[in-house]
Design an enzyme around this catalytic site. Structure first.
Site, PDB file in Angstrom:
ATOM      1  N   VAL A 345      88.618  47.521  65.434  1.00 43.43           N
ATOM      2  CA  VAL A 345      89.183  46.567  66.512  1.00 43.43           C
ATOM      3  C   VAL A 345      89.973  45.613  65.906  1.00 43.43           C
ATOM      4  O   VAL A 345      90.847  44.811  66.446  1.00 43.43           O
ATOM      5  CB  VAL A 345      87.979  45.920  67.186  1.00 43.43           C
ATOM      6  N   GLY A 346      89.973  45.562  64.452  1.00 41.13           N
ATOM      7  CA  GLY A 346      91.130  44.743  63.838  1.00 41.13           C
ATOM      8  C   GLY A 346      91.040  44.849  62.299  1.00 41.13           C
ATOM      9  O   GLY A 346      90.496  46.005  61.553  1.00 41.13           O
ATOM     10  N   GLY A 348      91.703  42.740  58.678  1.00 39.71           N
ATOM     11  CA  GLY A 348      91.721  41.521  57.946  1.00 39.71           C
ATOM     12  C   GLY A 348      92.151  41.606  56.629  1.00 39.71           C
ATOM     13  O   GLY A 348      92.695  42.787  56.126  1.00 39.71           O
ATOM     14  N   GLY A 351      89.410  43.773  54.448  1.00 43.61           N
ATOM     15  CA  GLY A 351      88.993  44.951  55.117  1.00 43.61           C
ATOM     16  C   GLY A 351      89.217  45.199  56.528  1.00 43.61           C
ATOM     17  O   GLY A 351      89.961  44.389  57.267  1.00 43.61           O
ATOM     18  N   SER A 352      88.676  46.299  57.096  1.00 43.91           N
ATOM     19  CA  SER A 352      88.969  46.648  58.483  1.00 43.91           C
ATOM     20  C   SER A 352      87.559  46.187  59.146  1.00 43.91           C
ATOM     21  O   SER A 352      86.658  46.122  58.379  1.00 43.91           O
ATOM     22  CB  SER A 352      89.053  48.248  58.729  1.00 43.91           C
ATOM     23  N   LYS A 367      82.723  44.271  59.541  1.00 41.60           N
ATOM     24  CA  LYS A 367      83.607  44.208  58.388  1.00 41.60           C
ATOM     25  C   LYS A 367      83.440  45.058  57.184  1.00 41.60           C
ATOM     26  O   LYS A 367      82.466  44.616  56.577  1.00 41.60           O
ATOM     27  CB  LYS A 367      84.087  42.992  58.299  1.00 41.60           C
ATOM     28  N   ASP A 466      91.896  28.987  54.694  1.00 45.82           N
ATOM     29  CA  ASP A 466      92.504  29.951  55.493  1.00 45.82           C
ATOM     30  C   ASP A 466      92.423  29.882  56.851  1.00 45.82           C
ATOM     31  O   ASP A 466      92.118  30.860  57.513  1.00 45.82           O
ATOM     32  CB  ASP A 466      91.965  31.429  54.898  1.00 45.82           C
TER      33      ASP A 466
END
EC number: 2.7.11.1
Length: 636
Positions: A345-346, A348, A351-352, A367, A466
């Site tokens: 779904v994403g 970063g 990582g994924s 994650k 961040d």
């Protein structure tokens, strides 16, 4: 270093052998006159003791191909062919000279060939096999390892006695029928072992059919296994009579033939000026291979040690962290939870992210930290910062996994993904319908409250470093939650300045002091700057580096918004807005411009930002130009 020494000692003989080849032979070269040949570029190499059929008789004689017991191969198009006088042609796919063997595959069904040659007389029940020279005599039966098989015809089927089971194969299904049963019998056996109704089928000018020994894992099949395999339409390995060549080939040299002495001899493989170049090249290649091997072993050794140190650092942290929530899971549990990582779904910075589900049915986001840097710092930061805090505007960490070098973080699932999806969407309806001024203010206020909690509400101050739209997730009701604490840093609440070895964050959201200490020390005000840039993007619907702003391609986003605000121009992107909505957007823009002042001392704290957004400050003054005034102030 002991491993490296062992590898070096193993490779030194290879280097010495190459040097030896370059100088060992400087005599008449057999391979100069009898070079190896191929039927095609990818075909097997054909060389002594094998020969390729050639019309050049003198060449064949000098190369040992004439009048000797060797296999002669032929070319048919791109195929290398070996012809058996009874079983027909075979395609040769590979030749192993060191083991004196080759892999062959019948081009036609051997059984079909044998059927065509089997003549059953209409007037007699005694069949005959016709093997008159209708094929090229390219198959020397004295050269290969073989057994002689006698064809036997019986009027009824029988089962061989156990004592002779390894000498009788059949009935051969492709030759036999309801009235004729054919068997292959080892010619070394006495035919008296057969039933009385069995007759030997005569073979013209031969005592039997020569069956080449089949190999399996360099072991010979027995007679029965060979006889059963011969009629099959499959690749198999056969071996030739080794003679003196096998020892020569096994020693790394080549078997050759001397026409003057009429005998085989052993020589380096090959030699002369050509091999000197090859040998020198191989020596250099061996040396390079040695260096690469040493470098690889050294790299793997350092990487293993580095990974072990990271693992120990993480485990020491987790031991100190204790057994309190969030829950620690095994990797197998995480894999099951994430349904084997099928639904991504994403992505970063570290990582994924995959959608998953806890055993109780609660949806989660998993994650996997694939690119964790800083000696496991991102994993430690996430667990240490948000593992023990719970705030409505901070994404909740439900669990984690640390197993070897595999690490995962399990969060509550945010169905509406990130704020970035909405404020930068190409579909203007999404922005206009969902991010109306009222909702923009609610989202900005939620983010501000979450950041205020990080800066003031915990035992230790948490600096995120961040803050950006991608790291602001939205729940079912579009309430914002701050996520991704991989770059976060903990410090004491009374500590005004923190020390960093390098700038942290994402380009466009990083405060000036993170690049240059001329703007001041690094503190929680760096997060305030990032928040200000985020809000500017929210009210404009454009990235701070978007060239579409205004009529000039190089207009700086804060400057563009500042001019809009000071001139009383509209910022909202909705088609119709009330005066109240326009005021809210203007209020958001003014708060953001205060937050991005270049001098950290001029930026408000997040507590003051919350008061600004809630209207507790009665008069919100227009801030100075953050990109001019602050710079002049710092230089004065």
């Amino acid at each position: 270093m002991s491993k490296l020494l062992v590898i070096a000692l193993l490779l030194l003989p290879l280097i010495n052998h190459g040097i030896y080849l370059a100088t060992a032979w400087d005599d008449q070269d057999f391979f100069k006159y009898c070079p190896p040949s191929k039927c095609s570029q990818h075909g097997p190499m054909i060389r002594y003791p094998l020969c390729l059929e050639s019309s050049n008789t003198s060449s064949s004689s000098s190369c040992g191909c004439a009048g000797r017991s060797i296999w002669k191969l032929a070319c048919s198009g791109q195929d290398t062919i070996l012809v058996h006088p009874v079983l027909g042609p075979y395609s040769v796919s590979a030749i192993d000279y060191r083991r004196s063997s080759m892999k062959i595959t019948p081009l036609v069904d051997p059984c079909l060939v044998l059927q065509q040659k089997l003549i059953i007389s209409r007037s007699s029940s005694s069949p005959q096999v016709d093997v008159i020279n209708d094929e090229k005599p390219s198959f020397d039966e004295n050269f290969f390892e073989s057994s002689s098989a006698t064809i036997v015809h019986c009027s009824r089927e029988f089962t061989p006695a156990a004592a002779h089971a390894d000498s009788i194969a059949g009935p051969v299904s492709c030759l036999s029928n309801t009235t004729h049963f054919f068997y292959l019998v080892n010619s070394d056996e006495d035919m008296s072992i057969l039933p009385l109704d069995c007759k030997v089928v005569p073979v013209s000018d031969r005592g039997g059919i020569s069956l080449p020994h089949m190999l399996k894992d360099q072991m010979f099949y027995n007679f029965t296994e060979t006889a059963k395999k011969i009629p099959s339409f499959a690749e198999t390995a056969v071996s030739w009579d080794e003679g003196d060549c096998r020892e020569c080939e096994l020693s790394g040299r080549r078997c050759a033939f001397s026409s003057q002495r009429d005998r085989e001899f052993c020589m380096p493989d090959p030699h002369g000026s050509h091999i000197k170049v090859i040998a020198a090249t191989s020596s250099v290649a061996a040396f390079v291979a040695l260096l690469l091997t040493v470098a690889t072993v050294l790299y793997l050794s350092l990487k293993t040690r580095y990974n072990a140190e990271i693992h120990m650092k993480v485990e020491m942290f987790l031991k100190t962290y204790g057994t309190s929530k969030p829950t620690r899971y095994t990797f197998s549990e995480v894999k099951k939870m994430a349904r084997r990582f099928k639904e991504k779904v994403g992505q970063g910075g570290f990582g994924s992210v995959y959608k998953g589900e806890l055993p109780n049915g609660v949806p989660v986001a998993v994650k996997m930290l694939e690119n964790s840097t800083g000696e496991g710092e991102s994993f430690i930061n996430e667990v240490a910062t948000i593992g023990l805090i719970h705030h409505a505007n901070i994404v909740r960490l439900l669990g984690f996994c640390s197993e070897g070098m595999r690490r995962a973080l399990i969060y509550e699932f945010m169905p509406n993904e990130s704020l970035e999806k909405y404020i930068f969407s190409d579909d203007s309806n999404i922005f206009q319908n969902l991010l109306v001024p009222e909702k923009l203010l609610d989202i900005a206020l939620g983010i501000a409250r979450g950041m205020e909690y990080l800066h003031q509400g915990c035992n230790q101050r948490i600096l995120h470093f961040d803050i950006k739209p991608h790291n602001i997730l939205l729940d079912y009701n579009f309430n914002p939650k701050i996520s991704d604490f991989g770059l976060a840093k903990l410090c004491a609440r009374d500590q005004s300045i923190v020390t960093l070895t390098a700038a942290r964050g994402t380009m466009g959201y990083i405060a000036p002091e993170l690049y240059s200490r001329n703007f001041g020390g690094v503190s929680y005000k760096a997060d305030v700057y990032s928040f200000g840039m985020l809000v500017l993007e929210m009210v404009s619907g454009r990235r701070n580096s978007d060239p579409r702003i205004g009529s000039q391609d190089d207009v700086y986003l804060p400057e563009w918004i500042y001019e809009k605000v000071i001139n009383g121009e509209e910022l909202a992107l909705t088609l119709e807005t009330t005066q109240e909505e326009k005021d809210k957007v203007r209020q958001l823009a003014m708060v953001a411009l205060w937050c991005i002042q270049w001098n950290p001392r001029n930026r408000p704290s997040m507590t003051k930002v919350v008061n600004m957004l809630t209207g507790r400050l009665q008069s919100l003054q227009m801030p100075p130009k953050p990109f001019v005034s602050s710079e002049n102030e710092l230089m004065s």
